[in-house]
Design a protein around this motif. Structure first.
Motif, PDB file in Angstrom:
ATOM      1  N   LEU A 272      62.250  38.139   5.229  1.00 31.26           N
ATOM      2  CA  LEU A 272      61.348  37.918   4.092  1.00 31.26           C
ATOM      3  C   LEU A 272      61.598  39.036   3.099  1.00 31.26           C
ATOM      4  CD1 LEU A 272      57.913  37.180   5.800  1.00 31.26           C
ATOM      5  CD2 LEU A 272      59.488  35.547   4.774  1.00 31.26           C
ATOM      6  N   GLU A 273      62.233  38.721   2.000  1.00 31.54           N
ATOM      7  CA  GLU A 273      62.593  39.763   1.038  1.00 31.54           C
ATOM      8  C   GLU A 273      63.266  40.928   1.756  1.00 31.54           C
ATOM      9  OE1 GLU A 273      59.073  40.470  -1.232  1.00 31.54           O
ATOM     10  OE2 GLU A 273      58.882  38.378  -1.782  1.00 31.54           O
ATOM     11  N   ASP A 274      62.677  42.117   1.663  1.00 32.67           N
ATOM     12  CA  ASP A 274      63.360  43.287   2.236  1.00 32.67           C
ATOM     13  C   ASP A 274      62.918  43.585   3.665  1.00 32.67           C
ATOM     14  OD1 ASP A 274      60.818  43.987   1.537  1.00 32.67           O
ATOM     15  OD2 ASP A 274      61.353  46.013   0.903  1.00 32.67           O
ATOM     16  N   ARG A 275      62.188  42.674   4.276  1.00 31.68           N
ATOM     17  CA  ARG A 275      61.704  42.931   5.622  1.00 31.68           C
ATOM     18  C   ARG A 275      62.073  41.805   6.573  1.00 31.68           C
ATOM     19  NH1 ARG A 275      56.899  46.701   5.151  1.00 31.68           N
ATOM     20  NH2 ARG A 275      57.190  47.396   3.023  1.00 31.68           N
ATOM     21  N   LEU A 276      61.927  42.100   7.839  1.00 28.20           N
ATOM     22  CA  LEU A 276      62.041  41.044   8.850  1.00 28.20           C
ATOM     23  C   LEU A 276      60.646  40.812   9.420  1.00 28.20           C
ATOM     24  CD1 LEU A 276      65.206  42.180  10.832  1.00 28.20           C
ATOM     25  CD2 LEU A 276      65.062  40.381   9.103  1.00 28.20           C
ATOM     26  N   LEU A 277      60.275  39.568   9.498  1.00 31.46           N
ATOM     27  CA  LEU A 277      59.005  39.195  10.115  1.00 31.46           C
ATOM     28  C   LEU A 277      59.281  38.828  11.571  1.00 31.46           C
ATOM     29  CD1 LEU A 277      56.007  38.280  10.067  1.00 31.46           C
ATOM     30  CD2 LEU A 277      56.823  36.052   9.322  1.00 31.46           C
ATOM     31  N   LEU A 278      58.656  39.574  12.467  1.00 33.38           N
ATOM     32  CA  LEU A 278      58.779  39.288  13.899  1.00 33.38           C
ATOM     33  C   LEU A 278      57.476  38.664  14.365  1.00 33.38           C
ATOM     34  CD1 LEU A 278      60.122  42.770  15.124  1.00 33.38           C
ATOM     35  CD2 LEU A 278      61.386  40.922  14.029  1.00 33.38           C
ATOM     36  N   VAL A 279      57.569  37.611  15.132  1.00 32.57           N
ATOM     37  CA  VAL A 279      56.373  36.969  15.684  1.00 32.57           C
ATOM     38  C   VAL A 279      56.576  36.837  17.191  1.00 32.57           C
ATOM     39  CG1 VAL A 279      54.842  34.960  15.625  1.00 32.57           C
ATOM     40  CG2 VAL A 279      56.073  35.649  13.553  1.00 32.57           C
ATOM     41  N   ASP A 280      55.596  37.295  17.956  1.00 29.29           N
ATOM     42  CA  ASP A 280      55.773  37.205  19.404  1.00 29.29           C
ATOM     43  C   ASP A 280      55.100  35.949  19.963  1.00 29.29           C
ATOM     44  OD1 ASP A 280      53.091  37.692  19.833  1.00 29.29           O
ATOM     45  OD2 ASP A 280      53.367  39.731  20.572  1.00 29.29           O
ATOM     46  N   LEU A 281      55.209  35.800  21.269  1.00 25.40           N
ATOM     47  CA  LEU A 281      54.684  34.596  21.939  1.00 25.40           C
ATOM     48  C   LEU A 281      53.194  34.408  21.731  1.00 25.40           C
ATOM     49  CD1 LEU A 281      56.334  34.590  25.469  1.00 25.40           C
ATOM     50  CD2 LEU A 281      56.825  33.132  23.515  1.00 25.40           C
ATOM     51  N   PHE A 282      52.498  35.503  21.445  1.00 21.99           N
ATOM     52  CA  PHE A 282      51.043  35.441  21.313  1.00 21.99           C
ATOM     53  C   PHE A 282      50.617  35.324  19.857  1.00 21.99           C
ATOM     54  CE2 PHE A 282      52.551  38.194  24.743  1.00 21.99           C
ATOM     55  CZ  PHE A 282      52.211  37.383  25.820  1.00 21.99           C
TER      56      PHE A 282
ATOM     57  N   ARG B 104      56.004  43.247  10.483  1.00 22.58           N
ATOM     58  CA  ARG B 104      56.985  43.198   9.396  1.00 22.58           C
ATOM     59  C   ARG B 104      57.665  44.548   9.356  1.00 22.58           C
ATOM     60  NH1 ARG B 104      55.000  39.243   5.239  1.00 22.58           N
ATOM     61  NH2 ARG B 104      53.384  38.148   6.401  1.00 22.58           N
ATOM     62  N   VAL B 105      58.964  44.537   9.481  1.00 25.47           N
ATOM     63  CA  VAL B 105      59.670  45.814   9.539  1.00 25.47           C
ATOM     64  C   VAL B 105      60.786  45.854   8.506  1.00 25.47           C
ATOM     65  CG1 VAL B 105      59.166  46.265  11.964  1.00 25.47           C
ATOM     66  CG2 VAL B 105      61.183  44.931  11.374  1.00 25.47           C
ATOM     67  N   LYS B 106      60.990  47.045   7.950  1.00 22.19           N
ATOM     68  CA  LYS B 106      62.105  47.238   7.024  1.00 22.19           C
ATOM     69  C   LYS B 106      63.337  47.507   7.858  1.00 22.19           C
ATOM     70  CE  LYS B 106      60.125  48.402   2.650  1.00 22.19           C
ATOM     71  NZ  LYS B 106      60.240  49.196   1.424  1.00 22.19           N
ATOM     72  N   ALA B 107      64.039  46.456   8.149  1.00 24.32           N
ATOM     73  CA  ALA B 107      65.186  46.590   9.042  1.00 24.32           C
ATOM     74  C   ALA B 107      66.127  45.421   8.811  1.00 24.32           C
ATOM     75  CB  ALA B 107      64.720  46.603  10.495  1.00 24.32           C
ATOM     76  N   GLU B 108      67.323  45.578   9.342  1.00 20.56           N
ATOM     77  CA  GLU B 108      68.282  44.480   9.277  1.00 20.56           C
ATOM     78  C   GLU B 108      68.846  44.244  10.668  1.00 20.56           C
ATOM     79  OE1 GLU B 108      71.206  45.880   6.558  1.00 20.56           O
ATOM     80  OE2 GLU B 108      71.892  47.457   7.906  1.00 20.56           O
TER      81      GLU B 108
ATOM     82  N   LEU C  48      67.915  45.925  15.930  1.00 19.57           N
ATOM     83  CA  LEU C  48      67.756  46.088  14.493  1.00 19.57           C
ATOM     84  C   LEU C  48      68.125  47.512  14.104  1.00 19.57           C
ATOM     85  CD1 LEU C  48      64.236  44.440  14.011  1.00 19.57           C
ATOM     86  CD2 LEU C  48      66.479  43.330  14.012  1.00 19.57           C
ATOM     87  N   ALA C  49      68.439  47.685  12.840  1.00 20.60           N
ATOM     88  CA  ALA C  49      68.655  49.029  12.300  1.00 20.60           C
ATOM     89  C   ALA C  49      67.742  49.168  11.090  1.00 20.60           C
ATOM     90  CB  ALA C  49      70.111  49.207  11.887  1.00 20.60           C
ATOM     91  N   PRO C  50      67.103  50.317  10.934  1.00 21.55           N
ATOM     92  CA  PRO C  50      66.207  50.505   9.787  1.00 21.55           C
ATOM     93  C   PRO C  50      66.999  50.438   8.482  1.00 21.55           C
ATOM     94  CG  PRO C  50      66.443  52.556  11.041  1.00 21.55           C
ATOM     95  CD  PRO C  50      67.193  51.500  11.786  1.00 21.55           C
ATOM     96  N   THR C  51      66.393  49.870   7.445  1.00 19.54           N
ATOM     97  CA  THR C  51      67.092  49.788   6.160  1.00 19.54           C
ATOM     98  C   THR C  51      66.717  50.933   5.230  1.00 19.54           C
ATOM     99  OG1 THR C  51      65.396  48.230   5.466  1.00 19.54           O
ATOM    100  CG2 THR C  51      67.501  47.321   6.131  1.00 19.54           C
ATOM    101  N   GLU C  52      65.828  51.787   5.661  1.00 16.65           N
ATOM    102  CA  GLU C  52      65.588  52.997   4.863  1.00 16.65           C
ATOM    103  C   GLU C  52      65.265  54.141   5.816  1.00 16.65           C
ATOM    104  OE1 GLU C  52      60.865  52.527   3.762  1.00 16.65           O
ATOM    105  OE2 GLU C  52      62.391  51.991   2.290  1.00 16.65           O
ATOM    106  N   ALA C  53      65.477  55.343   5.327  1.00 19.40           N
ATOM    107  CA  ALA C  53      65.231  56.515   6.172  1.00 19.40           C
ATOM    108  C   ALA C  53      63.738  56.616   6.466  1.00 19.40           C
ATOM    109  CB  ALA C  53      65.710  57.761   5.443  1.00 19.40           C
ATOM    110  N   PRO C  54      63.393  57.053   7.665  1.00 24.81           N
ATOM    111  CA  PRO C  54      61.972  57.240   7.972  1.00 24.81           C
ATOM    112  C   PRO C  54      61.369  58.310   7.058  1.00 24.81           C
ATOM    113  CG  PRO C  54      63.380  58.120   9.728  1.00 24.81           C
ATOM    114  CD  PRO C  54      64.281  57.431   8.752  1.00 24.81           C
ATOM    115  N   THR C  55      60.125  58.125   6.710  1.00 22.12           N
ATOM    116  CA  THR C  55      59.444  59.085   5.824  1.00 22.12           C
ATOM    117  C   THR C  55      58.813  60.164   6.687  1.00 22.12           C
ATOM    118  OG1 THR C  55      57.483  57.707   5.933  1.00 22.12           O
ATOM    119  CG2 THR C  55      58.943  57.349   4.081  1.00 22.12           C
TER     120      THR C  55
END
Lengths: 67, 67
Positions: free
Chosen positions: A27-37, A42-46, A59-66
């Motif tokens: 989703l745009e610059d994030r990945l939406l993860l949905v689990d079984l429950f 939403r994570v900034k990762a690829e 996954l790998a983060p798409t920006e450096a951690p703050t």
């Protein structure tokens, strides 16, 4: 069941980000993860690697951690 | 077994691109798909949706088809 565990690669190591993941949708610059429950993250990762037989999504983060 | 079938979305329809896929790895501008038998495909595409419970990976082409 074919859910997977999602790992984030940090400094060459894998950290569990979310378990029992049912779907992943970019989703745009994030990945939406949905689990079984139905829990969502939403994570900034690829996607770095998808190993279906190991039930493992890496996954790998798409920006450096703050820090 | 938790392999998946990989579909390419074209004109709103899904075409089977590869079955029994064991792993997907982004490589530069392509995705490398490897099936249970070790067969490989490299496609110019990006992940659109991963539905693990349906064993379904949906890709979208990253460039227009050359016709």
């Amino acid at each position: 069941m074919c859910e997977a565990n999602v790992y984030m690669e940090k400094d060459g190591e894998l950290e569990v980000l979310m378990e029992n993941v049912a779907s992943i949708t970019p989703l745009e610059d994030r990945l939406l993860l949905v689990d079984l429950f139905g829990e969502q993250k939403r994570v900034k990762a690829e996607l770095k690697e998808l190993r279906l037989l190991d039930h493992k999504v890496i996954l790998a983060p798409t920006e450096a951690p703050t820090e």
